[in-house]
Motif scaffolding. Structure first.
Motif, PDB file in Angstrom:
ATOM      1  N   GLU A   1       1.663  -2.507   9.188  1.00 34.60           N
ATOM      2  CA  GLU A   1       2.916  -1.539   8.885  1.00 34.60           C
ATOM      3  C   GLU A   1       4.179  -1.897   9.807  1.00 34.60           C
ATOM      4  OE1 GLU A   1       2.198   2.723   8.641  1.00 34.60           O
ATOM      5  OE2 GLU A   1       3.844   3.012  10.033  1.00 34.60           O
TER       6      GLU A   1
ATOM      7  N   GLU B   1      -1.392  -4.747   2.710  1.00 31.85           N
ATOM      8  CA  GLU B   1      -2.600  -5.390   2.945  1.00 31.85           C
ATOM      9  C   GLU B   1      -2.677  -6.619   2.779  1.00 31.85           C
ATOM     10  OE1 GLU B   1      -7.192  -4.066   1.631  1.00 31.85           O
ATOM     11  OE2 GLU B   1      -5.570  -3.746   0.193  1.00 31.85           O
TER      12      GLU B   1
ATOM     13  N   LYS C   1       3.777  -0.266   4.530  1.00 29.09           N
ATOM     14  CA  LYS C   1       2.467  -0.688   4.812  1.00 29.09           C
ATOM     15  C   LYS C   1       1.980  -1.686   3.717  1.00 29.09           C
ATOM     16  CE  LYS C   1      -0.389   2.274   6.449  1.00 29.09           C
ATOM     17  NZ  LYS C   1      -1.482   3.345   6.553  1.00 29.09           N
TER      18      LYS C   1
ATOM     19  N   LYS D   1      -6.695  -7.031   5.979  1.00 28.97           N
ATOM     20  CA  LYS D   1      -6.301  -6.236   7.082  1.00 28.97           C
ATOM     21  C   LYS D   1      -4.958  -5.525   6.356  1.00 28.97           C
ATOM     22  CE  LYS D   1      -8.005  -8.634  11.127  1.00 28.97           C
ATOM     23  NZ  LYS D   1      -7.575  -9.163  12.516  1.00 28.97           N
ATOM     24  N   GLU D   2      -4.530  -4.256   7.343  1.00 28.43           N
ATOM     25  CA  GLU D   2      -3.354  -3.649   7.075  1.00 28.43           C
ATOM     26  C   GLU D   2      -2.128  -3.966   8.231  1.00 28.43           C
ATOM     27  OE1 GLU D   2      -4.345   0.342   6.333  1.00 28.43           O
ATOM     28  OE2 GLU D   2      -5.568  -0.031   4.641  1.00 28.43           O
TER      29      GLU D   2
ATOM     30  N   LEU E   1       0.974  -1.301   0.110  1.00 29.94           N
ATOM     31  CA  LEU E   1      -0.043   0.238   0.096  1.00 29.94           C
ATOM     32  C   LEU E   1       0.878   1.231   0.153  1.00 29.94           C
ATOM     33  CD1 LEU E   1      -2.817  -0.990   2.672  1.00 29.94           C
ATOM     34  CD2 LEU E   1      -3.071  -1.050  -0.026  1.00 29.94           C
TER      35      LEU E   1
END
Length: 263
Positions: free
Chosen positions: A238, A225, A223, A235-236, A176
């Motif tokens: 990082e 996904e 980041k 979900k994300e 992302l």
């Protein structure tokens, strides 16, 4: 015989005076062309403009969006007849977006757009001590140089399809955002080049350099996904990317065709 000797002496004197005057005129003309002690100068890299003009006449076509995104400038001061102080500023801020298309997850007969945006920044300050020598309009220069600078880059991704657990989605993890850590560096090096004065206090030049850089890169962030098989949702996440430090030895060409002005 006396008359012949007298004519020879007169001719010799006339020739000596004429040669001396021509030499003085030639010297004065050269002084009018070359910059003098106390003059300031500005050097602008013309390579991006020439590259743009060259592409205008090619099948590739020219893109002027980043024409002034890589700018290199030098300020100069004529300290002595054969010594020039140089202060350099190198900037680059490229920014581009690439689009692509793929079938929509449901229904498959439609298309969606994905976009990737990339940007980076470079800022470098340098100081050089140039020795010059040459003949009339053609001058050579060389000397040592030190520099300080930093670099940074980032990327962002936009996806047309939502991330789902589907046979049409491969892979089920995708990026992302990405942001690099700031890379600070110092440079020790030298340069050598040639300058030609096509008009009074106006010239074109090119140079070649050797430099050894020492850098220290900070931590970056990424980041992503992903598809969580436990919750069956996207979900994300990082996490940090590692930094580092080291050195690099390289050759560089700067100002493939720089235009210089002196005042």
């Amino acid at each position: 015989m006396k008359r012949l000797i007298f004519v020879f002496l007169v001719s010799f004197c006339v020739h000596s005076i004429t040669f001396s005057q021509e030499k003085e005129v030639d010297k004065n003309a050269t002084n009018e062309i070359l910059p003098q002690v106390g003059d300031f100068g500005l050097s602008i890299d013309a390579s991006p403009v020439l590259t743009y003009l060259g592409k205008c006449f090619s099948d590739e076509g020219a893109d002027g969006s980043n024409l002034f995104q890589n700018v290199q400038l030098f300020g100069m001061y004529i300290l002595k007849d054969d010594v020039t102080l140089r202060l350099g500023l190198n900037m680059a801020f490229p920014n581009q977006t690439q689009d692509s298309y793929e079938p929509k997850t449901f229904p498959r007969d439609q298309m969606v757009k994905n976009s990737i945006s990339e940007s980076s920044s470079l800022l470098e300050l340098s100081f050089g001590y140039a020795f010059t020598r040459g003949y009339k309009r053609l001058q050579a220069f060389y000397g040592p140089e030190i520099a300080l600078g930093f670099q940074q880059s980032s990327s962002s991704y936009e996806w047309g399809n939502e991330l789902v657990n589907s046979i049409y989605m491969n892979p089920t993890t995708r990026p992302l955002e990405y942001e690099s850590g700031t890379n600070f560096y110092t440079v020790l090096g030298g340069f050598v080049g040639v300058e030609y004065y096509f008009a009074p206090r106006m010239s074109v030049s090119g140079e070649f350099g050797l430099r050894c850089s020492f850098f220290s890169a900070g931590e970056g962030t990424t980041k992503i996904e992903y598809w969580d098989t436990d919750t069956l949702t996207a979900k994300e996440k990082e996490y940090k990317t590692g930094g580092g430090k080291g050195f690099n030895f390289e050759t560089v060409t700067r100002g493939n065709l720089a235009v210089n002005f002196y005042f």
